[in-house]
Write a protein that holds these residues in place. Structure first.
Motif, PDB file in Angstrom:
ATOM      1  N   ASP A 341       0.826  -1.209   0.000  1.00 11.19           N
ATOM      2  CA  ASP A 341       0.000   0.000   0.000  1.00 11.19           C
ATOM      3  C   ASP A 341       0.860   1.259   0.000  1.00 11.19           C
ATOM      4  OD1 ASP A 341      -2.274  -1.500  -0.008  1.00 11.19           O
ATOM      5  OD2 ASP A 341      -2.626  -1.379   2.156  1.00 11.19           O
ATOM      6  N   VAL A 342       1.929   1.240   0.791  1.00 10.92           N
ATOM      7  CA  VAL A 342       2.799   2.418   0.849  1.00 10.92           C
ATOM      8  C   VAL A 342       3.501   2.635  -0.492  1.00 10.92           C
ATOM      9  CG1 VAL A 342       4.810   3.432   1.972  1.00 10.92           C
ATOM     10  CG2 VAL A 342       3.126   2.205   3.333  1.00 10.92           C
ATOM     11  N   GLN A 344       2.367   1.781  -3.445  1.00  8.32           N
ATOM     12  CA  GLN A 344       1.368   2.332  -4.364  1.00  8.32           C
ATOM     13  C   GLN A 344       1.151   3.821  -4.111  1.00  8.32           C
ATOM     14  OE1 GLN A 344      -2.158  -0.043  -3.981  1.00  8.32           O
ATOM     15  NE2 GLN A 344      -1.257  -1.844  -4.977  1.00  8.32           N
ATOM     16  N   THR A 345       1.081   4.177  -2.824  1.00  8.01           N
ATOM     17  CA  THR A 345       0.934   5.598  -2.481  1.00  8.01           C
ATOM     18  C   THR A 345       2.126   6.405  -2.959  1.00  8.01           C
ATOM     19  OG1 THR A 345      -0.333   4.954  -0.512  1.00  8.01           O
ATOM     20  CG2 THR A 345       0.537   7.189  -0.583  1.00  8.01           C
ATOM     21  N   ALA A 349       2.059   9.459  -5.567  1.00  3.03           N
ATOM     22  CA  ALA A 349       2.613  10.759  -5.177  1.00  3.03           C
ATOM     23  C   ALA A 349       3.606  11.269  -6.218  1.00  3.03           C
ATOM     24  CB  ALA A 349       3.286  10.646  -3.808  1.00  3.03           C
ATOM     25  N   THR A 401       7.747   8.861   1.023  1.00  7.00           N
ATOM     26  CA  THR A 401       6.541   9.382   0.364  1.00  7.00           C
ATOM     27  C   THR A 401       6.366  10.868   0.651  1.00  7.00           C
ATOM     28  OG1 THR A 401       5.496   7.208   0.594  1.00  7.00           O
ATOM     29  CG2 THR A 401       4.057   9.070   0.126  1.00  7.00           C
TER      30      THR A 401
END
Length: 577
Positions: A341-342, A344-345, A349, A401
Motif C-alpha cells: 500500500d505504501v 502504491q501511495t 505521489a 513518500t
C-alpha cells in the motif's frame, strides 16, 4: 563559484547523480523488511532444569543463586524469574533498549559461569541454556495425521529429525520452535508398594541407573607392553548405554547378602515414551505438533517467509503417508500488504508531483529537470538507510513518500530563476544558469538546512519514541540533503543544456494561466482586506489555538494506531457451576 564547475561539466554532474542512484539501488535488496522498527527491549533468557525437584527447591537451589550472580549486569533494567514444580527454572533479563543483545548475552554468560559452582551437580550436568529473546514469529504451521494415524510422539520426532534442521538452514531463519514437542525418552515407572517392601527408594534406582547405563572405554587386548610373540592388538567394545526397555528392566537395583538380586522389573517397569507430557496441542480437531519460524533481526521477513514455505513444501513430498501440514498463521501477510500500500501511495505521489510541475511550468524540458531529482533523492536515500542499520518499514517508506514533494522544491527554484534570466534577454543558457545560481545557491542551501533542522532533532528522542520516529525523521533529512546536492550540481547543468529553447503553450495552458492569475488576484485582494483587520485576525487565531488545545486534550491518545491485522482470538468459557 563551485556551481560553475558542474555547469561546464554536465557529464560529471550526471555521473555523480548516477552513483547516488546506484548506491541506493544496490542497498535496497540487502535491507530487512518489517512493518515497524524493532521496538522491543533486548532480552536474554537463562533456562535450567533440576529434575524431580519441587518449585521451592528449584527457587532456593537454582534460581536465587543465578539471580544473585546476574543482578547488576551492565545495561540491565530488570529481571524476572519463575520456578516450576517440574524442576524448570527460567530467568529473563531485560536490558536498555539501546543495548547490543549479543554483548548482553556474553555478559550474562560470564555472570552465570561464576555461579555454577553453587548449583546442584545435576543442574550443571543437564546444562544451563542462555538464549537471546527470539523475534516475532514469521509463521507457524500445524502437523497432524489424517484419521489420527500417527500419535503426537511420532509426529514430534519426525518434525525434529527431518524438518527442524533443514528449516534452520534457510537464509534469514533465526530459530525453529516446536510446540507440543514430544521427545523420545525412556521412562521408568516405579511401584511404591514394591519399593517399600524391599527397602528401596527412588534415589537407589537413580544411582543404579547411573552406574549401569554408562558409556565406558573398555581398552585394548594385546597392547604393549606384551609377551613376546603377541601378534594382534584388538580394541574391546563393551556394551555401554542401554537402548531398549527390556535392557532397562534388567538393571540390578539391589543385591542381597545371599546373592539374591532385585531388578528394575521387580519394582517397576520401563517403557519408551515422551520426555514431557505437560503440554498437549490440537489443530483442526487432530492431535498435532506445531512448528514456529522466527527470523534474524537483520533478515527480510518476506524473503524468510517465502524461502521457508518453499523449503517446507519441498520436504512435504517425502512425508510419511497421511502426515499433513497447514499454515496456522502468517505474520508477513500484513507486512506485505502494508508495504504494498505504501509503495502504491509513493507511486501515485510521484505521478501527482510530476503532473503538478508540468501544469505550472508548462514545458516538458522544465518538467524533466525536477522530475530527475525524485529518483536521485529517493533511491539514494536507501544507501543512508543501509548505513544507519534501518529497515524498509512503514515509517521509512512514509518518510520517502512525504519527501517526494519536498525534494523537487530546490530544483524548481533553480529552474524558475534560470528561466527568468532567459526571458529577460540573457540568450546564453549557460550564462543564465551561472548568474541564476549565483543568486539562489545560498537560498537553496539555507532552505535545505532549515528543513533538515526541523526533522533531525526528532532523531534524538530517547527510548521507544526515539526508535519509532528516528527512521522517519532521518529518512526525510537525508532525502532533502541529496536533493540540495542535486539542485547545486545536476539541475543547473541540465538547465544550461535544455532551457532557452522556445516553446508554445496551447489552449489548455491558456485556460490554466487565466485560472492561476484569477486565483492570484483573488488572494491579493483578500490579503489586502485581511491586513486592514489585523486585530480581528489575531483574535481569531488565538481562539483557534485555544480550541485546538481543548480538542487535543479530549482526543484519545495511543502509541501507534490500532490496526486490524486479520487475526482473531476465540475465548471458550466454562459453564458456571
Amino acid at each position: 563559484m563551485f556551481v560553475d564547475f558542474f555547469i561546464k561539466r554536465p557529464i560529471f554532474a550526471t555521473v555523480c547523480s548516477l552513483l547516488i542512484i546506484l548506491a541506493g539501488a544496490v542497498s535496497i535488496p540487502t535491507l530487512p523488511i518489517a512493518q515497524f522498527p524493532n521496538l522491543a527491549p533486548p532480552q536474554v533468557t537463562v533456562s535450567s532444569n533440576y529434575n524431580g525437584a519441587s518449585a521451592q527447591t528449584v527457587e532456593t537451589a537454582v534460581t536465587t543463586p543465578l539471580e544473585q550472580a546476574i543482578n547488576g549486569v551492565e545495561g540491565m533494567k530488570y529481571l524476572t524469574s519463575s520456578s516450576g514444580n517440574d524442576g524448570s527454572s527460567s530467568i529473563t533479563v531485560t536490558f536498555d533498549i539501546n543495548r547490543n543483545v549479543d554483548i548482553a548475552a556474553v555478559d550474562v554468560q560470564n555472570r552465570v559461569s561464576t555461579a555454577q559452582g553453587r548449583l546442584p551437580a545435576e543442574v550443571n550436568n543437564t546444562g544451563i541454556s542462555i538464549t537471546k529473546s527470539g523475534n516475532s514469529f514469521v509463521f507457524a504451521a500445524g502437523f497432524y495425521s489424517e484419521k489420527n494415524r500417527y500419535d503426537s510422539l511420532f509426529i514430534s520426532n519426525y518434525v525434529d529429525v527431518y524438518l527442524r534442521d533443514a528449516l534452520k538452514r534457510v537464509k534469514g531463519v533465526g530459530d525453529v520452535i516446536i510446540f507440543g514437542e514430544r521427545k523420545y525418552s525412556m521412562r521408568l515407572w516405579l511401584d511404591p508398594v514394591r519399593m517399600a517392601s524391599r527397602n528401596l527408594t527412588a534415589s537407589d534406582v537413580v544411582n543404579a541407573l547411573r552406574e549401569q547405563n554408562v558409556q565406558v572405554a573398555a581398552g585394548q587386548v594385546g597392547q604393549q607392553p606384551a609377551k613376546p610373540g603377541q601378534a594382534y592388538q584388538i580394541s574391546v567394545r563393551a556394551v555401554g548405554r542401554l537402548s531398549e526397555a527390556k535392557e532397562f528392566n534388567e538393571i540390578i537395583v539391589k543385591s542381597g547378602a545371599d546373592g539374591t538380586l532385585v531388578k528394575l522389573k521387580d519394582v517397576g517397569t520401563a517403557e519408551l515414551g515422551a520426555e514431557d507430557y505437560s503440554s498437549n496441542l490440537e489443530f483442526n480437531g487432530h492431535q498435532a505438533v506445531g512448528l514456529g519460524i522466527t527470523q534474524l533481526s537483520t533478515a527480510n521477513a518476506l524473503e524468510v517467509n517465502r524461502d521457508a514455505l518453499a523449503e517446507l513444501q519441498r520436504l512435504s513430498k517425502t512425508f510419511p503417508p497421511g502426515l499433513k501440514y497447514e499454515v496456522a498463521f502468517n505474520t508477513t501477510t500484513v507486512v506485505g500488504e502494508s508495504i504494498q500500500d505504501v509503495i502504491q501511495t509513493l507511486g501515485i505521489a510521484i505521478l501527482l508531483v510530476i503532473f503538478v510541475i508540468f501544469i505550472f511550468l508548462q514545458d516538458w524540458r522544465t518538467t524533466f529537470i525536477p522530475a530527475i531529482t525524485i529518483p536521485v533523492s529517493l533511491i539514494g536515500t536507501f544507501a543512508f538507510i543501509k548505513l544507519l542499520g534501518f529497515s524498509i518499514n512503514t515509517l521509512t517508506l512514509f518518510g520517502i513518500t512525504l519527501a517526494t514533494g519536498l525534494v523537487v522544491d530546490d530544483a524548481i527554484v533553480v529552474i524558475e530563476n534560470v528561466q527568468r534570466h532567459i526571458s529577460e534577454g540573457l540568450a546564453d543558457a549557460h550564462k543564465a544558469a551561472s548568474v541564476a545560481m549565483g543568486e539562489v545557491a545560498g537560498a537553496v542551501i539555507a532552505t535545505s538546512l532549515v528543513l533538515i533542522a526541523v526533522f533531525v532533532p526528532v532523531a534524538f528522542f530517547p527510548g521507544t519514541t526515539g526508535i519509532l520516529f528516528r527512521q522517519f525523521a532521518l529518512t526525510i533529512a537525508f532525502s532533502v540533503a541529496i536533493s540540495a546536492f542535486n539542485a547545486l550540481t545536476l539541475t543547473p547543468a541540465l538547465s544550461a543544456l535544455l532551457l532557452g529553447k522556445e516553446h508554445r503553450t496551447g489552449k489548455f495552458f491558456t485556460v490554466v494561466n487565466k485560472l492561476i492569475n484569477g486565483v492570484t488576484n483573488g488572494y491579493s485582494s483578500s490579503l489586502r482586506q485581511i491586513l486592514r483587520l489585523r486585530i480581528a485576525v489575531l483574535a481569531i487565531f488565538i481562539c483557534a489555538l485555544a480550541f485546538t488545545y481543548w480538542f487535543y486534550q479530549r482526543v484519545p491518545k495511543g502509541f501507534i494506531p490500532e490496526e486490524d491485522q486479520g487475526y482473531f482470538i476465540t475465548q471458550v468459557l466454562a459453564p458456571e457451576g
